[in-house]
Design a protein around this motif. Structure first.
Motif, PDB file in Angstrom:
ATOM      1  N   PHE A 113       1.685  -1.639  -1.025  1.00 17.55           N
ATOM      2  CA  PHE A 113       2.302  -1.976  -2.297  1.00 17.55           C
ATOM      3  C   PHE A 113       1.283  -2.705  -3.168  1.00 17.55           C
ATOM      4  CE2 PHE A 113       5.672  -1.743   0.804  1.00 17.55           C
ATOM      5  CZ  PHE A 113       6.686  -1.076   0.146  1.00 17.55           C
TER       6      PHE A 113
ATOM      7  N   ILE B 225      13.067  -4.811   1.273  1.00 17.56           N
ATOM      8  CA  ILE B 225      12.577  -3.450   1.095  1.00 17.56           C
ATOM      9  C   ILE B 225      13.767  -2.504   1.193  1.00 17.56           C
ATOM     10  CG2 ILE B 225      11.161  -1.605   2.070  1.00 17.56           C
ATOM     11  CD1 ILE B 225       9.125  -3.681   2.815  1.00 17.56           C
TER      12      ILE B 225
ATOM     13  N   THR C  67       5.747   4.501  -2.321  1.00 16.25           N
ATOM     14  CA  THR C  67       6.175   3.109  -2.413  1.00 16.25           C
ATOM     15  C   THR C  67       6.287   2.703  -3.876  1.00 16.25           C
ATOM     16  OG1 THR C  67       3.898   2.279  -2.303  1.00 16.25           O
ATOM     17  CG2 THR C  67       5.095   2.471  -0.215  1.00 16.25           C
ATOM     18  N   ASN C  68       7.119   1.719  -4.123  1.00 16.38           N
ATOM     19  CA  ASN C  68       7.317   1.187  -5.461  1.00 16.38           C
ATOM     20  C   ASN C  68       7.245  -0.330  -5.369  1.00 16.38           C
ATOM     21  OD1 ASN C  68       7.850   1.042  -8.154  1.00 16.38           O
ATOM     22  ND2 ASN C  68      10.040   1.426  -7.962  1.00 16.38           N
ATOM     23  N   SER C  69       6.310  -0.938  -6.096  1.00 18.98           N
ATOM     24  CA  SER C  69       6.081  -2.371  -6.013  1.00 18.98           C
ATOM     25  C   SER C  69       7.222  -3.176  -6.621  1.00 18.98           C
ATOM     26  CB  SER C  69       4.773  -2.732  -6.714  1.00 18.98           C
ATOM     27  OG  SER C  69       3.695  -2.170  -6.017  1.00 18.98           O
TER      28      SER C  69
ATOM     29  N   ALA D 271      10.011   3.855  -0.368  1.00 19.22           N
ATOM     30  CA  ALA D 271      10.199   2.434  -0.082  1.00 19.22           C
ATOM     31  C   ALA D 271       9.969   1.629  -1.354  1.00 19.22           C
ATOM     32  CB  ALA D 271       9.240   1.979   1.010  1.00 19.22           C
ATOM     33  N   SER D 272      10.943   0.813  -1.732  1.00 20.80           N
ATOM     34  CA  SER D 272      10.840  -0.022  -2.928  1.00 20.80           C
ATOM     35  C   SER D 272      11.111  -1.465  -2.567  1.00 20.80           C
ATOM     36  CB  SER D 272      11.867   0.409  -3.977  1.00 20.80           C
ATOM     37  OG  SER D 272      11.686   1.748  -4.338  1.00 20.80           O
TER      38      SER D 272
ATOM     39  N   GLY E 108       3.573   0.388   4.866  1.00 24.10           N
ATOM     40  CA  GLY E 108       3.575   0.805   3.468  1.00 24.10           C
ATOM     41  C   GLY E 108       2.645  -0.069   2.656  1.00 24.10           C
TER      42      GLY E 108
END
Length: 161
Positions: A46, A111, A131-133, A98-99, A44
């Motif tokens: 980010f 994660i 994805t979320n940073s 996914a964060s 992923g």
């Protein structure tokens, strides 16, 4: 005879203490909670990983389903590329989100996977598109202070007119 018995008990006590310290070290280092015997790899990207580290847990619904195995900087997209090993018992849809989350206010980062509704499952080597940073506390405080300062300037101008 009594001296050797006492030495034996002291030796057993010291060995039990060393064993307890070893178990504690494994728990603190998150080395005992997940084995990557049968797993698959996901990637992923980010924009900001915050304080995420290698061996950080990958969780879904609070359950550890994998570990972060590597973190690299991508010179093509200029963001962080996180490689995760997921236990093969757990299959996730292609549209899984996914964060990077934090345990508590200043706890460790991990994660979090939120499963989507797609019928096609992710397989080894796939890249997670959603994805979320990480939320960086310093950035949030800076934005809050900047917004408050901007509001203060607007009120002063309104009072002068």
């Amino acid at each position: 005879m009594q001296r050797t018995t006492m030495d034996l008990w002291v030796g057993l006590f010291v060995m039990a203490g060393i064993g307890a310290l070893l178990v504690l070290a494994l728990k603190v280092g998150n080395l005992g909670t997940y084995s990557a015997a049968d797993s698959y790899t996901l990637t992923g990207n980010f924009e900001n990983i915050g304080g995420l580290k290698v061996r950080a847990p990958v969780k879904s619904a609070g359950v550890v389903v994998g570990r972060v195995t590597d973190i690299q900087f991508s010179t093509e997209t200029y963001d962080a590329q996180v490689i995760m090993n997921i236990d093969s018992r757990y299959q996730f849809p292609k549209d899984t989100f996914a964060s990077i989350l934090t345990s508590g206010l200043i706890g460790e980062q991990y994660i979090g996977l939120a499963a989507g509704g797609d019928e096609v499952m992710l397989k080894s080597g796939d890249k997670m598109m959603k994805t979320n940073s990480a939320l960086v506390l310093e950035e949030m405080i800076g934005r809050f202070l900047f917004d408050k300062a901007s509001e203060g300037d607007g009120n002063e101008n309104a009072q002068k007119n």
